[in-house]
Design an enzyme around this catalytic site. Structure first.
Site, mmCIF file in Angstrom:
data_model
loop_
_atom_site.group_PDB
_atom_site.id
_atom_site.type_symbol
_atom_site.label_atom_id
_atom_site.label_comp_id
_atom_site.label_asym_id
_atom_site.label_seq_id
_atom_site.Cartn_x
_atom_site.Cartn_y
_atom_site.Cartn_z
ATOM 1 N N GLY A 14 0.816 -1.208 0.000
ATOM 2 C CA GLY A 14 0.000 0.000 0.000
ATOM 3 C C GLY A 14 0.849 1.257 0.000
ATOM 4 O O GLY A 14 0.709 2.123 0.869
ATOM 5 N N SER A 15 1.705 1.394 -1.014
ATOM 6 C CA SER A 15 2.718 2.450 -0.963
ATOM 7 C C SER A 15 2.684 3.410 -2.137
ATOM 8 O O SER A 15 3.698 4.023 -2.475
ATOM 9 C CB SER A 15 4.106 1.818 -0.858
ATOM 10 O OG SER A 15 4.284 0.761 -1.777
ATOM 11 N N THR A 16 1.537 3.567 -2.768
ATOM 12 C CA THR A 16 1.467 4.525 -3.874
ATOM 13 C C THR A 16 1.257 5.951 -3.385
ATOM 14 O O THR A 16 1.379 6.902 -4.154
ATOM 15 C CB THR A 16 0.325 4.164 -4.847
ATOM 16 O OG1 THR A 16 -0.918 4.125 -4.130
ATOM 17 C CG2 THR A 16 0.579 2.812 -5.506
ATOM 18 N N ILE A 19 1.508 7.377 3.975
ATOM 19 C CA ILE A 19 2.554 6.839 4.839
ATOM 20 C C ILE A 19 3.385 5.802 4.098
ATOM 21 O O ILE A 19 4.614 5.773 4.207
ATOM 22 C CB ILE A 19 1.938 6.236 6.114
ATOM 23 C CG1 ILE A 19 1.356 7.343 6.998
ATOM 24 C CG2 ILE A 19 2.981 5.435 6.894
ATOM 25 C CD1 ILE A 19 0.579 6.836 8.206
ATOM 26 N N SER A 141 -1.909 1.589 14.854
ATOM 27 C CA SER A 141 -2.453 2.931 15.040
ATOM 28 C C SER A 141 -2.699 3.166 16.518
ATOM 29 O O SER A 141 -2.868 2.210 17.288
ATOM 30 C CB SER A 141 -3.770 3.074 14.269
ATOM 31 O OG SER A 141 -4.465 4.250 14.639
ATOM 32 N N TYR A 154 -12.507 -0.504 12.455
ATOM 33 C CA TYR A 154 -11.123 -0.144 12.133
ATOM 34 C C TYR A 154 -10.216 -0.374 13.336
ATOM 35 O O TYR A 154 -9.152 -0.990 13.220
ATOM 36 C CB TYR A 154 -11.063 1.316 11.700
ATOM 37 C CG TYR A 154 -9.663 1.862 11.527
ATOM 38 C CD1 TYR A 154 -8.913 1.569 10.399
ATOM 39 C CD2 TYR A 154 -9.104 2.696 12.507
ATOM 40 C CE1 TYR A 154 -7.627 2.075 10.245
ATOM 41 C CE2 TYR A 154 -7.829 3.211 12.350
ATOM 42 C CZ TYR A 154 -7.087 2.903 11.232
ATOM 43 O OH TYR A 154 -5.822 3.410 11.088
#
Length: 264
Positions: A14-16, A19, A141, A154
């Site tokens: 998930g790095s597009t 963070i 988180s 979440y």
């Protein structure tokens, strides 16, 4: 302290953007070769091009895959069979009333936020253990500790990844493979900014006003009294991936501005 990851490889799920991209950039600046991932090929291509512009000598590649599914994880594993550093960052979030959150939403959040990291770690940790060196991180988180009433589904997933992180660190005891959880607070990522922008439009306020009110109203215990930058979170991740962090494992590394009101 000079962090040098030359010769190390890293996968950041998930790095597009947000963070994940900031962590990829930080690792690349430290000398690691990085693999960016995202669901859409166009977003992956854009992120790879952006990092190459930012750091022309970087060794960067991208893989498009939906890591919230078993098939997507298999796609990434086939494309990149081994890595030294695994950052389990991919995740989804959205405020939703508990009574309106159906089973499918709970399942989606669990698959993306928890099982993606479980599946990838289960594969890549084997190679790390055999080579006797590795770094695995799970992006948790402060919501793992302060479960938000507006996002119970979440918060549950972030508590879960923290548990997986601690347990996996114990599984790998006695090796030079470390496993840690990173706990950001509210961070100026693409998703958070978009959420705040919608609130600003609904309230007829500026983004800056909504951002300041968000911290005061929803995270009043914040000591820094502001939303963190993605780079600030990435700094902790890069350190935890370094040689210098060899004795840091099984930890919950907080980058939440002091929101969690405990010294432990």
């Amino acid at each position: 302290m000079q962090i040098d990851l030359t010769g190390r490889s890293a996968i950041i799920s998930g790095s597009t953007a947000g963070i994940g991209y900031a962590i990829a950039s930080g690792l690349a600046h430290a000398g690691a070769s990085v693999t960016l991932t995202g669901r859409q090929q166009s977003r992956v291509d854009e992120a790879v091009a952006s990092l190459r512009r930012e750091l022309p000598d970087s060794r960067v590649q991208g893989v498009a895959a939906d890591l919230g599914t078993r098939e997507g994880c298999d796609t990434l594993i086939r494309a990149v069979p081994d890595t030294d550093i695994l950052i389990n960052n991919v995740g989804v979030f959205a405020p939703q009333d508990f009574f309106e959150t159906d089973d499918d939403t709970w399942e989606q959040f669990f698959q993306v936020n928890v099982m993606s990291g479980v599946r990838l770690s289960r594969h890549y940790a084997r190679g790390m253990k055999e080579r006797n060196w590795g770094r695995i991180q799970f992006l948790s988180s402060e919501s793992a500790l302060n479960i938000p009433s507006e996002m119970v589904h979440y918060g549950m997933t972030k508590s879960a990844v923290q548990s997986v992180s601690r347990g996996l660190a114990k599984v790998l005891a006695g090796t030079n493979v470390t496993v840690n959880a990173i706990l950001p607070g509210p961070t100026r990522s693409e998703g958070v900014v978009e959420m705040l922008r919608k609130s600003a439009e609904e309230q007829g306020s500026t983004l800056e006003e909504v951002e300041a009110n968000f911290v005061r109203q929803t995270r009043p215990s914040s000591i820094i009294q502001r939303i963190a930058t993605t780079e600030e979170v990435a700094n902790m991740s890069v350190y935890a991936a370094s040689e210098q962090a060899s004795a840091t494992t099984g930890a919950a590394l907080r980058v939440e501005g002091g929101i969690v009101d405990t010294m432990a």
